[in-house]
Scaffold this motif. Structure first.
Motif, short mmCIF file in Angstrom:
data_model
loop_
_atom_site.label_atom_id
_atom_site.label_comp_id
_atom_site.label_asym_id
_atom_site.label_seq_id
_atom_site.Cartn_x
_atom_site.Cartn_y
_atom_site.Cartn_z
N LYS A 85 -21.40 -8.52 11.45
CA LYS A 85 -21.68 -9.39 10.30
C LYS A 85 -20.45 -9.48 9.39
N PRO A 86 -20.36 -10.59 8.64
CA PRO A 86 -19.29 -10.70 7.64
C PRO A 86 -19.66 -9.90 6.39
N ALA A 87 -18.66 -9.39 5.69
CA ALA A 87 -18.91 -8.65 4.45
C ALA A 87 -19.37 -9.60 3.34
N LEU A 88 -18.94 -10.87 3.41
CA LEU A 88 -19.34 -11.90 2.43
C LEU A 88 -19.94 -13.08 3.17
N ALA A 89 -20.91 -13.72 2.56
CA ALA A 89 -21.53 -14.90 3.18
C ALA A 89 -20.63 -16.13 3.01
N SER A 90 -19.93 -16.22 1.86
CA SER A 90 -19.04 -17.36 1.62
C SER A 90 -18.07 -17.03 0.49
N ILE A 91 -16.98 -17.81 0.43
CA ILE A 91 -16.03 -17.70 -0.68
C ILE A 91 -15.53 -19.10 -1.03
N GLN A 92 -14.97 -19.23 -2.20
CA GLN A 92 -14.37 -20.47 -2.67
C GLN A 92 -12.86 -20.28 -2.65
N VAL A 93 -12.12 -21.20 -2.01
CA VAL A 93 -10.67 -21.12 -1.96
C VAL A 93 -10.06 -22.50 -2.25
N HIS A 94 -8.83 -22.46 -2.70
CA HIS A 94 -8.06 -23.70 -2.86
C HIS A 94 -7.25 -23.91 -1.59
N PRO A 95 -7.08 -25.13 -1.12
CA PRO A 95 -6.21 -25.35 0.04
C PRO A 95 -4.81 -24.81 -0.25
N GLY A 96 -4.26 -24.08 0.73
CA GLY A 96 -2.95 -23.46 0.58
C GLY A 96 -3.01 -22.03 0.07
N GLN A 97 -4.16 -21.58 -0.38
CA GLN A 97 -4.33 -20.22 -0.92
C GLN A 97 -4.65 -19.25 0.21
N LEU A 98 -4.01 -18.09 0.21
CA LEU A 98 -4.28 -17.05 1.20
C LEU A 98 -5.57 -16.34 0.82
N ALA A 99 -6.47 -16.18 1.79
CA ALA A 99 -7.74 -15.48 1.56
C ALA A 99 -7.98 -14.51 2.70
N THR A 100 -8.67 -13.41 2.40
CA THR A 100 -8.99 -12.41 3.42
C THR A 100 -10.46 -12.02 3.28
N VAL A 101 -11.15 -11.97 4.41
CA VAL A 101 -12.55 -11.57 4.47
C VAL A 101 -12.69 -10.52 5.57
N MET A 102 -13.51 -9.52 5.31
CA MET A 102 -13.73 -8.47 6.30
C MET A 102 -15.01 -8.75 7.09
N TYR A 103 -14.96 -8.40 8.36
CA TYR A 103 -16.14 -8.44 9.23
C TYR A 103 -16.45 -7.01 9.64
N GLU A 104 -17.74 -6.68 9.69
CA GLU A 104 -18.19 -5.33 10.03
C GLU A 104 -18.82 -5.33 11.41
N PHE A 105 -18.51 -4.29 12.18
CA PHE A 105 -19.04 -4.18 13.53
C PHE A 105 -19.46 -2.74 13.77
N GLN A 106 -20.58 -2.57 14.49
CA GLN A 106 -21.00 -1.25 14.90
C GLN A 106 -21.55 -1.31 16.32
N ASN A 107 -21.03 -0.43 17.16
CA ASN A 107 -21.54 -0.28 18.52
C ASN A 107 -22.74 0.66 18.44
N VAL A 108 -23.95 0.13 18.58
CA VAL A 108 -25.17 0.94 18.47
C VAL A 108 -25.63 1.46 19.84
N GLN A 109 -24.83 1.22 20.86
CA GLN A 109 -25.18 1.69 22.20
C GLN A 109 -24.74 3.15 22.37
N ASN A 110 -25.23 3.78 23.43
CA ASN A 110 -24.83 5.16 23.71
C ASN A 110 -23.73 5.20 24.76
N ARG A 111 -22.95 4.12 24.86
CA ARG A 111 -21.82 4.06 25.79
C ARG A 111 -20.67 3.30 25.13
N ALA A 112 -19.47 3.58 25.62
CA ALA A 112 -18.30 2.86 25.12
C ALA A 112 -18.34 1.42 25.64
N MET A 113 -17.70 0.53 24.90
CA MET A 113 -17.67 -0.87 25.30
C MET A 113 -16.38 -1.52 24.85
N ALA A 114 -16.00 -2.57 25.57
CA ALA A 114 -14.87 -3.41 25.17
C ALA A 114 -15.45 -4.76 24.77
#
Length: 186
Positions: A85-114
């Motif tokens: 899931k994304p950390a934020l649902a939405s943001i407001q930016v001006h064209p040309g402005q640098l923006a950064t948003v974080m996405y969160e991930f969790q492997n809920v399985q009992n095995r490694a995955m790629a």
């Protein structure tokens, strides 16, 4: 024998003078270069230590269009048993402005995955103007069982984006790489 020794000492002195002269020239080369550049005006290096006439102290990003605001919505879809899931649902930016948003991930399985994410954009014409500088979608990731990660998406929206586009949706589908894709939910 003493004549040869005198000649050798004379040669050593000459070589020492040459070595000291080469060191001195190398040491003085940068100030000489700056002075020549300042006189001729051929390089901005000479202006690095003093203020350029008529310039402001902080260089502003002239590419930011402050007259417009774009809403960027974030969406996340997971094809498999994990949380994404994304950390934020939405943001407001001006064209040309640098923006950064974080996405969160969790492997809920009992095995490694790629896994890897694939982006998509709405409206479609926005994709040519949505420039990602850093994105987790550029790479595949190996995640241990239960491992949680946060990944950034750094982007700039091109000011040449058509004026009628006021909202862009950035959607990612995260899927496992190298195994069978689970069936679509009912």
């Amino acid at each position: 024998m003493t004549a040869r020794r005198d000649e050798n000492l004379k040669m050593v002195r000459k070589l020492a003078v040459v070595a000291v002269g080469m060191f001195g020239f190398g040491y003085a080369l940068i100030p000489i270069y700056k002075h020549i550049c300042e006189i001729t005006g051929i390089n901005i290096l000479a202006l690095g230590e003093k203020q350029v006439p008529g310039a402001s102290t902080a260089a502003a990003n002239s590419q930011v269009d402050k007259s417009r605001t774009i809403t960027v919505e974030f969406d996340a879809n997971a094809r498999g048993p994990w949380q994404f899931k994304p950390a934020l649902a939405s943001i407001q930016v001006h064209p040309g402005q640098l923006a950064t948003v974080m996405y969160e991930f969790q492997n809920v399985q009992n095995r490694a995955m790629a896994a890897q994410a694939i982006p998509s954009y709405a409206p479609r014409q926005a994709s040519a103007h949505f420039n990602k500088l850093e994105c987790f979608c550029f790479n595949q990731y190996q995640l241990a069982p239960g491992e949680k990660k946060q990944w950034p998406v750094a982007f700039v929206i091109d000011p040449k984006l058509p004026k009628d586009v006021t909202t862009i949706t950035l959607s990612y589908t995260f899927f496992e790489v190298g195994s069978k894709t689970p069936p679509a939910p009912l």
